[in-house]
Design an enzyme around this catalytic site. Sequence first.
Site, PDB file in Angstrom:
ATOM      1  N   GLN A 117      57.578 157.029 -10.031  1.00  7.91           N
ATOM      2  CA  GLN A 117      58.702 156.322 -10.663  1.00  7.91           C
ATOM      3  C   GLN A 117      58.533 156.280 -12.177  1.00  7.91           C
ATOM      4  O   GLN A 117      57.469 155.892 -12.666  1.00  7.91           O
ATOM      5  CB  GLN A 117      58.818 154.894 -10.136  1.00  7.91           C
ATOM      6  N   CYS A 177      64.103 147.253 -13.397  1.00  8.95           N
ATOM      7  CA  CYS A 177      63.099 146.312 -13.909  1.00  8.95           C
ATOM      8  C   CYS A 177      63.763 145.275 -14.814  1.00  8.95           C
ATOM      9  O   CYS A 177      64.447 145.630 -15.780  1.00  8.95           O
ATOM     10  CB  CYS A 177      62.013 147.059 -14.677  1.00  8.95           C
ATOM     11  N   ARG A 229      56.679 142.684  -1.783  1.00  8.34           N
ATOM     12  CA  ARG A 229      55.700 141.596  -1.756  1.00  8.34           C
ATOM     13  C   ARG A 229      55.053 141.346  -0.406  1.00  8.34           C
ATOM     14  O   ARG A 229      53.880 140.960  -0.346  1.00  8.34           O
ATOM     15  CB  ARG A 229      56.369 140.315  -2.288  1.00  8.34           C
TER      16      ARG A 229
HETATM   17  C1  LIG Z   1      54.054 142.550  -8.777  1.00  5.83           C
HETATM   18  C2  LIG Z   1      55.351 143.301  -8.764  1.00  5.83           C
HETATM   19  C3  LIG Z   1      55.484 144.451  -9.533  1.00  5.83           C
HETATM   20  C4  LIG Z   1      56.680 145.181  -9.511  1.00  5.83           C
HETATM   21  N1  LIG Z   1      56.768 146.349 -10.216  1.00  5.83           N
HETATM   22  C5  LIG Z   1      57.864 147.152 -10.058  1.00  5.83           C
HETATM   23  C6  LIG Z   1      57.901 148.473 -10.611  1.00  5.83           C
HETATM   24  O1  LIG Z   1      56.950 148.943 -11.245  1.00  5.83           O
HETATM   25  N2  LIG Z   1      59.031 149.201 -10.396  1.00  5.83           N
HETATM   26  C7  LIG Z   1      60.109 148.731  -9.677  1.00  5.83           C
HETATM   27  O2  LIG Z   1      61.098 149.442  -9.503  1.00  5.83           O
HETATM   28  N3  LIG Z   1      60.089 147.484  -9.153  1.00  5.83           N
HETATM   29  C8  LIG Z   1      58.985 146.713  -9.299  1.00  5.83           C
HETATM   30  N4  LIG Z   1      58.939 145.492  -8.669  1.00  5.83           N
HETATM   31  C9  LIG Z   1      60.064 145.077  -7.819  1.00  5.83           C
HETATM   32  C10 LIG Z   1      59.821 145.511  -6.368  1.00  5.83           C
HETATM   33  O3  LIG Z   1      59.777 146.915  -6.241  1.00  5.83           O
HETATM   34  C11 LIG Z   1      60.921 144.964  -5.435  1.00  5.83           C
HETATM   35  O4  LIG Z   1      62.162 145.447  -5.879  1.00  5.83           O
HETATM   36  C12 LIG Z   1      60.990 143.435  -5.411  1.00  5.83           C
HETATM   37  O5  LIG Z   1      59.686 142.875  -5.340  1.00  5.83           O
HETATM   38  C13 LIG Z   1      61.831 142.927  -4.237  1.00  5.83           C
HETATM   39  O6  LIG Z   1      61.304 143.374  -3.003  1.00  5.83           O
HETATM   40  P1  LIG Z   1      60.398 142.403  -2.066  1.00  5.83           P
HETATM   41  O7  LIG Z   1      61.178 141.159  -1.825  1.00  5.83           O
HETATM   42  O8  LIG Z   1      60.157 143.207  -0.816  1.00  5.83           O
HETATM   43  O9  LIG Z   1      59.134 142.137  -2.839  1.00  5.83           O
HETATM   44  C14 LIG Z   1      57.776 144.730  -8.721  1.00  5.83           C
HETATM   45  C15 LIG Z   1      57.631 143.563  -7.979  1.00  5.83           C
HETATM   46  C16 LIG Z   1      56.439 142.857  -7.983  1.00  5.83           C
HETATM   47  C17 LIG Z   1      56.322 141.611  -7.133  1.00  5.83           C
END
Ligand SMILES: Cc1cc2nc3c(=O)[nH]c(=O)nc-3n(C[C@H](O)[C@H](O)[C@H](O)COP(=O)(O)O)c2cc1C
Length: 329
Positions: A72, A102, A229
């Site tokens: 990515q 982001c 998460r």
């Molecule tokens: C610690 C952390 C780092 C993340 N870094 C990125 C990233 O580098 N690129 C991205 O597209 N989303 C990033 N996200 C967002 C996640 O990919 C995802 O969209 C978001 O956590 C919602 O999904 P979930 O509820 O399953 O965690 C990050 C989320 C967390 C918690």
Amino acid sequence: MAKIGDIDVGNFPLLLAPMEDVSDPPFRALCKEQGADVVYTEFISSEGLIRDAAKSVMKLDIYEKERPVGIQIFGANLDSMLRSVEIVEASKPDIIDINFGCPVKKVVSKGAGAGILKDIDLMVKLTEAMVKHTHLPVTVKTRLGWDHDSIRIVEVAERLQDVGCKSIAIHGRTRAQLYKGEADWKPIAEVKNNQRMHIPVFGNGDVDSPERAVEMRDQYGLDGAMIGRASIGYPWFFNEVKHFFETGEHKAPPTIAERVEVAKRHLEMSIGWKGEKLGIVETRRHYTNYFKGIRDIKPYRQRLVTTDAPGDVFGILDEINDRFAEYTF
Ligand SMILES: Cc1cc2nc3c(=O)[nH]c(=O)nc-3n(C[C@H](O)[C@H](O)[C@H](O)COP(=O)(O)O)c2cc1C
């Protein structure tokens, strides 16, 4: 059967979400072992890559065993994005993913990440240029919109598809929401229900139980779930969801011995990849979940996150194994 370009990713695939400082090669390999169908790297700055910033370049490392893997990248400058595509290609990923989601200020303020949701024409133009610049499938990960009043995700997704984007993963929140409130999957279902859509539409946000994954599949009709998460320190989540899909029953959670074995391998791989110091430090965030729910774990966890010598950390993991061997979850 969902396909990203020519890559067959199975029926309702589970995708490991890109997560900064989490989705590194060791963690991705463990998630793959535990049932993730597609894994993504954490986001990598296109500007960092073209400057050859060591930290960005290291993030391009991939292990063969984690394929299919998407790298990515993020950025808002067309020239930098195209030059970084060439650098990314040299690492031979299966997919190039663009981060248009982001919400962090320092990214958004440069018009990158979710910042691009304020300029949909540029979003489409960047995607089109990248698609034309590489033989690899280009995918997009984004949010519903900039804020509640500017949600145009159905139109955005269709335009991205029309310029050659091969799948879209949508986090059911706006930029304005950051991580607050609940993810709303309804607009994602609207994208999927658009008769003109033929690329896979993956849902993301708050899939934290097998039941919620079933809901995303059956009630919202999406093509796969991207999981973030819920997998941190718990790579077993993917197979637990798959087991539930197949049997309608919950898989028994991993035993202490399994948890310790995976935590040790995680640490070993991290040290092997990043070196002793960083390997030790960056594995720490996973321990809380590896051993979540165990009564009396606190002093051990405390030591795990404050001990620097690898031998001592492995020793604490052995102690956990012995002390809680009979623990039932
Ligand atoms: C610690 C952390 C780092 C993340 N870094 C990125 C990233 O580098 N690129 C991205 O597209 N989303 C990033 N996200 C967002 C996640 O990919 C995802 O969209 C978001 O956590 C919602 O999904 P979930 O509820 O399953 O965690 C990050 C989320 C967390 C918690």
